[in-house]
Write a protein that holds these residues in place. Structure first.
Motif, PDB file in Angstrom:
ATOM      1  N   ASN A   1       0.836  -1.182   0.000  1.00 28.21           N
ATOM      2  CA  ASN A   1       0.000   0.000   0.000  1.00 28.21           C
ATOM      3  C   ASN A   1       0.880   1.244   0.000  1.00 28.21           C
ATOM      4  N   ILE A   2       0.578   2.161  -0.909  1.00 33.51           N
ATOM      5  CA  ILE A   2       1.289   3.429  -0.982  1.00 33.51           C
ATOM      6  C   ILE A   2       0.301   4.542  -0.681  1.00 33.51           C
ATOM      7  N   LYS A   3       0.716   5.457   0.201  1.00 33.76           N
ATOM      8  CA  LYS A   3      -0.067   6.656   0.491  1.00 33.76           C
ATOM      9  C   LYS A   3       0.716   7.851  -0.031  1.00 33.76           C
ATOM     10  N   VAL A   4      -0.005   8.766  -0.655  1.00 29.77           N
ATOM     11  CA  VAL A   4       0.647   9.939  -1.216  1.00 29.77           C
ATOM     12  C   VAL A   4      -0.269  11.153  -1.055  1.00 29.77           C
ATOM     13  N   CYS A   5       0.349  12.284  -0.840  1.00 29.99           N
ATOM     14  CA  CYS A   5      -0.367  13.553  -0.748  1.00 29.99           C
ATOM     15  C   CYS A   5      -0.411  14.172  -2.144  1.00 29.99           C
ATOM     16  N   GLU A   6      -1.580  14.544  -2.607  1.00 26.86           N
ATOM     17  CA  GLU A   6      -1.665  15.119  -3.950  1.00 26.86           C
ATOM     18  C   GLU A   6      -0.927  16.453  -4.045  1.00 26.86           C
TER      19      GLU A   6
ATOM     20  N   ASP B   1       5.589  19.517   6.504  1.00 29.27           N
ATOM     21  CA  ASP B   1       7.015  19.862   6.496  1.00 29.27           C
ATOM     22  C   ASP B   1       7.782  18.974   5.525  1.00 29.27           C
ATOM     23  N   ASP B   2       7.491  17.692   5.530  1.00 33.16           N
ATOM     24  CA  ASP B   2       8.153  16.758   4.610  1.00 33.16           C
ATOM     25  C   ASP B   2       7.696  16.998   3.177  1.00 33.16           C
ATOM     26  N   CYS B   3       6.433  17.282   3.023  1.00 27.84           N
ATOM     27  CA  CYS B   3       5.862  17.504   1.694  1.00 27.84           C
ATOM     28  C   CYS B   3       6.460  18.752   1.038  1.00 27.84           C
ATOM     29  N   ALA B   4       6.803  19.742   1.831  1.00 24.98           N
ATOM     30  CA  ALA B   4       7.354  20.986   1.302  1.00 24.98           C
ATOM     31  C   ALA B   4       8.809  20.851   0.862  1.00 24.98           C
ATOM     32  N   ILE B   5       9.477  19.782   1.301  1.00 21.93           N
ATOM     33  CA  ILE B   5      10.902  19.611   1.024  1.00 21.93           C
ATOM     34  C   ILE B   5      11.165  18.911  -0.307  1.00 21.93           C
ATOM     35  N   GLY B   6      10.368  17.888  -0.621  1.00 22.76           N
ATOM     36  CA  GLY B   6      10.613  17.138  -1.842  1.00 22.76           C
ATOM     37  C   GLY B   6       9.700  15.936  -1.948  1.00 22.76           C
ATOM     38  N   PRO B   7       9.950  15.093  -2.940  1.00 20.93           N
ATOM     39  CA  PRO B   7       9.076  13.947  -3.171  1.00 20.93           C
ATOM     40  C   PRO B   7       9.158  12.919  -2.042  1.00 20.93           C
ATOM     41  N   TYR B   8       7.987  12.403  -1.682  1.00 19.09           N
ATOM     42  CA  TYR B   8       7.933  11.363  -0.654  1.00 19.09           C
ATOM     43  C   TYR B   8       6.634  10.574  -0.805  1.00 19.09           C
ATOM     44  N   ILE B   9       6.622   9.393  -0.267  1.00 21.93           N
ATOM     45  CA  ILE B   9       5.417   8.564  -0.180  1.00 21.93           C
ATOM     46  C   ILE B   9       5.521   7.753   1.108  1.00 21.93           C
TER      47      ILE B   9
ATOM     48  N   THR C   1      -5.765  14.737  -0.073  1.00 23.57           N
ATOM     49  CA  THR C   1      -5.394  16.137  -0.203  1.00 23.57           C
ATOM     50  C   THR C   1      -4.232  16.458   0.724  1.00 23.57           C
ATOM     51  N   CYS C   2      -4.260  15.880   1.926  1.00 25.85           N
ATOM     52  CA  CYS C   2      -3.184  16.103   2.888  1.00 25.85           C
ATOM     53  C   CYS C   2      -3.149  14.949   3.882  1.00 25.85           C
ATOM     54  N   TRP C   3      -1.958  14.407   4.112  1.00 27.35           N
ATOM     55  CA  TRP C   3      -1.773  13.345   5.112  1.00 27.35           C
ATOM     56  C   TRP C   3      -1.238  13.926   6.420  1.00 27.35           C
ATOM     57  N   GLY C   4      -0.980  15.238   6.443  1.00 24.47           N
ATOM     58  CA  GLY C   4      -0.527  15.865   7.672  1.00 24.47           C
ATOM     59  C   GLY C   4       0.985  15.896   7.850  1.00 24.47           C
ATOM     60  N   TYR C   5       1.728  15.687   6.790  1.00 26.80           N
ATOM     61  CA  TYR C   5       3.191  15.729   6.843  1.00 26.80           C
ATOM     62  C   TYR C   5       3.688  16.900   6.000  1.00 26.80           C
TER      63      TYR C   5
END
Length: 72
Positions: free
Chosen positions: A3-8, A41-49, A35-39
């Protein structure tokens, strides 16, 4: 099943292209987008899942793709 979760909001880093490629190569992976997983700070830095609730971060979409493949 994996399972992969991602913020749009993270799509601006090319995360959506990476996940399209991962899904094409691994059709059994479930991808949950929110729309938002609540991360923010991490989302603003670069790609993540999140892969099975474990965060995978990278500096580039290409690096994210490699890290996801290694974790699968």
């Amino acid at each position: 099943m994996k399972n992969i979760k991602v913020c749009e909001n993270n799509y601006g880093y090319g995360t959506n292209d990476v996940l399209d490629k991962i899904k094409a190569e691994n059709p059994n992976i479930q991808i949950d987008t929110a729309t938002c997983w609540g991360y923010c700070d991490d989302c603003a830095i670069g790609p993540y899942i999140f892969l099975n609730d474990e965060m995978i971060q990278a500096d580039t979409p290409e690096e994210l793709y490699e890290k996801i493949n290694e974790a699968l």
